[in-house]
Write an enzyme that holds these catalytic residues in place. Structure first.
Site, PDB file in Angstrom:
ATOM      1  N   SER A 149       0.848  -1.193   0.000  1.00 35.76           N
ATOM      2  CA  SER A 149       0.000   0.000   0.000  1.00 35.76           C
ATOM      3  C   SER A 149       0.881   1.238   0.000  1.00 35.76           C
ATOM      4  O   SER A 149       2.064   1.190   0.388  1.00 35.76           O
ATOM      5  CB  SER A 149      -0.882   0.002   1.257  1.00 35.76           C
ATOM      6  OG  SER A 149      -1.576   1.213   1.405  1.00 35.76           O
ATOM      7  N   TYR A 161      -2.335  -0.573  10.886  1.00 38.61           N
ATOM      8  CA  TYR A 161      -2.435  -1.089   9.514  1.00 38.61           C
ATOM      9  C   TYR A 161      -1.244  -0.629   8.684  1.00 38.61           C
ATOM     10  O   TYR A 161      -0.639  -1.416   7.948  1.00 38.61           O
ATOM     11  CB  TYR A 161      -3.740  -0.598   8.872  1.00 38.61           C
ATOM     12  CG  TYR A 161      -3.804  -0.836   7.384  1.00 38.61           C
ATOM     13  CD1 TYR A 161      -4.093  -2.099   6.886  1.00 38.61           C
ATOM     14  CD2 TYR A 161      -3.567   0.201   6.477  1.00 38.61           C
ATOM     15  CE1 TYR A 161      -4.140  -2.326   5.519  1.00 38.61           C
ATOM     16  CE2 TYR A 161      -3.611  -0.011   5.119  1.00 38.61           C
ATOM     17  CZ  TYR A 161      -3.897  -1.278   4.640  1.00 38.61           C
ATOM     18  OH  TYR A 161      -3.940  -1.507   3.291  1.00 38.61           O
TER      19      TYR A 161
END
Length: 240
Positions: A149, A161
């Protein structure tokens, strides 16, 4: 110009791709895009019903095999590779895509949610590599693709995350270095904001899952001598 196949010179043209997290979002979109490009797909996730519906949509067991698998269980990941080889006789690429997120803030979510996310996002990717790598080494080729990501390149406030995706980015580079003297490829897929079921409230101005899927297939379709290591994509106007 037609895409150049990454199939080995003496292959049968039936390239086979395993996708974890295939029941929705980026995984399902990639399965559709890969089938359009001529790949056979093994669809893996914890949701058997969704996998079966997607497999039927894509043409059934001759080209799309659903396999229920929890990526945090190494035995299940090994079985996923075994089922692929039993059913299709080959494994050419493995897309370690399964993952989920959490609300930002170190006083948000539960410790149990954190544990599940870390085990899925980080350990699940490592297990995928460990399950498929022996076969890739034996056949002398293969392609790992891993969903990281933008959040794996820059820290986000209060985001565990983001920390998991930093780990995934490091795993991808560590793997690339480990197999650098072989014909095994490694590609990190690093999307910005994507409009998928990942979000409780769907974002606006985000990438679509199909946008990411096209990048995955683009990496898969590179010539044998090209190892495309990172694809970073953002929606236009995403500043960070």
């Amino acid at each position: 110009m037609a895409a150049v196949s990454s199939d080995p010179p003496n292959g049968d043209g039936k390239r086979t791709l395993v996708i974890t997290g295939a029941s929705s979002g980026i995984g399902a979109a990639t399965a559709r895009a890969a089938r359009q490009a001529g790949w056979r797909v093994i669809l893996s996730a914890r949701s058997g019903d969704r996998l079966e519906r997607l497999a039927d949509e894509l043409g059934g067991p001759e080209v799309a095999l659903p396999v229920v698998c929890d990526v945090t269980d190494f035995d299940q990941q090994q079985r996923l590779v075994e089922r692929t080889l039993e059913h299709f006789g080959r494994l050419d690429a493995f897309f370690a895509n399964a993952g989920f997120g959490a609300r930002r803030g170190f006083l948000e979510e539960t410790p149990e949610h954190w544990r599940a996310m870390v085990e899925t996002n980080v350990l699940g990717v490592a297990y995928s590599i460990r399950a498929a790598l022996p076969y890739f080494l034996k056949q002398g080729r293969g392609h790992f693709l891993v969903t990281s990501s933008v959040a794996g390149r820059r820290a986000l406030p209060g985001s565990l995350y983001s920390a998991t995706k930093f780990a995934v980015t490091a795993i991808g580079e560590a793997l690339r270095q480990e197999v650098a003297e072989t014909d095994i490829k490694v590609t990190l897929i690093e999307p910005g904001m994507v409009d998928t079921p990942f979000f409780d409230e769907r974002p606006t101005g985000a990438l679509e899952a199909d946008d990411v899927a096209r990048c995955v297939v683009f990496a898969l379709e590179q010539p044998p001598h090209v190892d495309l290591n990172e694809i970073l994509l953002r929606p236009i106007r995403q500043k960070l």
